[in-house]
Design a protein around this motif. Sequence first.
Motif, PDB file in Angstrom:
ATOM      1  N   ASP A  49       0.823  -1.204   0.000  1.00 57.63           N
ATOM      2  CA  ASP A  49       0.000   0.000   0.000  1.00 57.63           C
ATOM      3  C   ASP A  49       0.853   1.248   0.000  1.00 57.63           C
ATOM      4  O   ASP A  49       0.464   2.290  -0.500  1.00 57.63           O
ATOM      5  N   GLU A  50       2.054   1.151   0.599  1.00 63.08           N
ATOM      6  CA  GLU A  50       2.909   2.312   0.722  1.00 63.08           C
ATOM      7  C   GLU A  50       3.789   2.512  -0.498  1.00 63.08           C
ATOM      8  O   GLU A  50       4.634   3.385  -0.530  1.00 63.08           O
ATOM      9  N   GLY A  51       3.620   1.667  -1.521  1.00 62.85           N
ATOM     10  CA  GLY A  51       4.283   1.905  -2.791  1.00 62.85           C
ATOM     11  C   GLY A  51       5.707   1.403  -2.886  1.00 62.85           C
ATOM     12  O   GLY A  51       6.437   1.788  -3.772  1.00 62.85           O
ATOM     13  N   SER A 104      -1.291   9.976  12.404  1.00 59.80           N
ATOM     14  CA  SER A 104      -0.408   9.654  11.285  1.00 59.80           C
ATOM     15  C   SER A 104       0.942  10.348  11.482  1.00 59.80           C
ATOM     16  O   SER A 104       1.011  11.456  11.987  1.00 59.80           O
ATOM     17  N   THR A 106       4.267  11.719   9.489  1.00 65.74           N
ATOM     18  CA  THR A 106       4.831  12.068   8.190  1.00 65.74           C
ATOM     19  C   THR A 106       6.319  11.757   8.193  1.00 65.74           C
ATOM     20  O   THR A 106       7.066  12.279   9.029  1.00 65.74           O
ATOM     21  N   ASN A 154      11.082   4.599  -1.893  1.00 66.52           N
ATOM     22  CA  ASN A 154       9.771   4.863  -2.501  1.00 66.52           C
ATOM     23  C   ASN A 154       8.606   4.419  -1.618  1.00 66.52           C
ATOM     24  O   ASN A 154       7.604   3.913  -2.100  1.00 66.52           O
ATOM     25  N   TYR A 155       8.770   4.603  -0.323  1.00 66.67           N
ATOM     26  CA  TYR A 155       7.690   4.296   0.614  1.00 66.67           C
ATOM     27  C   TYR A 155       6.741   5.497   0.676  1.00 66.67           C
ATOM     28  O   TYR A 155       7.046   6.581   0.180  1.00 66.67           O
ATOM     29  N   ALA A 156       5.582   5.286   1.301  1.00 69.57           N
ATOM     30  CA  ALA A 156       4.590   6.353   1.407  1.00 69.57           C
ATOM     31  C   ALA A 156       5.126   7.498   2.258  1.00 69.57           C
ATOM     32  O   ALA A 156       6.059   7.323   3.049  1.00 69.57           O
ATOM     33  N   SER A 157       4.509   8.649   2.118  1.00 67.43           N
ATOM     34  CA  SER A 157       4.976   9.833   2.840  1.00 67.43           C
ATOM     35  C   SER A 157       4.553   9.832   4.307  1.00 67.43           C
ATOM     36  O   SER A 157       4.932  10.718   5.054  1.00 67.43           O
ATOM     37  N   SER A 158       3.775   8.842   4.713  1.00 66.44           N
ATOM     38  CA  SER A 158       3.372   8.783   6.123  1.00 66.44           C
ATOM     39  C   SER A 158       3.191   7.339   6.564  1.00 66.44           C
ATOM     40  O   SER A 158       2.978   6.446   5.742  1.00 66.44           O
TER      41      SER A 158
END
Length: 196
Positions: A49-51, A104, A106, A154-158
């Motif tokens: 999900d976090e890319g 969350s 960041t 390349n993980y999610a920003s949060s």
Amino acid sequence: MDNRHVRNVRRVWAAALLASTLAFSVAACGGDGEGEAKAPAASSSTAKDEGENAPEGETLPDRSKTLATLKNDEGIEMIVYSATRDSGGFLTISGDFKNPGGESFTTPVVWSGQEEAVAGAGPSLAAMTLVDSVGKKRYYVLRDTDNRPLTTSNYASSIESGESLNFFAQFPAPPNSSTKVDLQFPGFPNATIEIS
């Protein structure tokens, strides 16, 4: 053969070795304990999900032993499970970032480090370093031939509340005489971890 060509050959070889190590790790991971299947499945889906890309997203750390648990000012936990030396001269650190809080978190830009050369690779953990106090050397995350850091990227920003982000980072291995290194990462206290 000039030095630049030798470095490029070594980087290609390191990337190939990392890919084969990750493939072996994925194949070797099997759930035989109760409740163990739930945790990796949650982390794996979180990673996707976090890319994260496929090799990084599918590789889960061995959580049977904890080398260090660090906490930053926002309450995010950095749990280091392994620091494994391999015969190819590399040291791989693996673990999880966990967000046990109610909000969350960041992920800071400073995690990617200050090198302009890796800025194009997107979010990464390139700012992670190891210090060998016995050998009096500092080690930085390895790069591939395209100057991408050999670490989770390349993980999610949060990181959402209750979620985690598993990670790995690969370094040149210190000499065999060094059995411990100090892990340094922005926002977290330093920790001495044992090399296996």
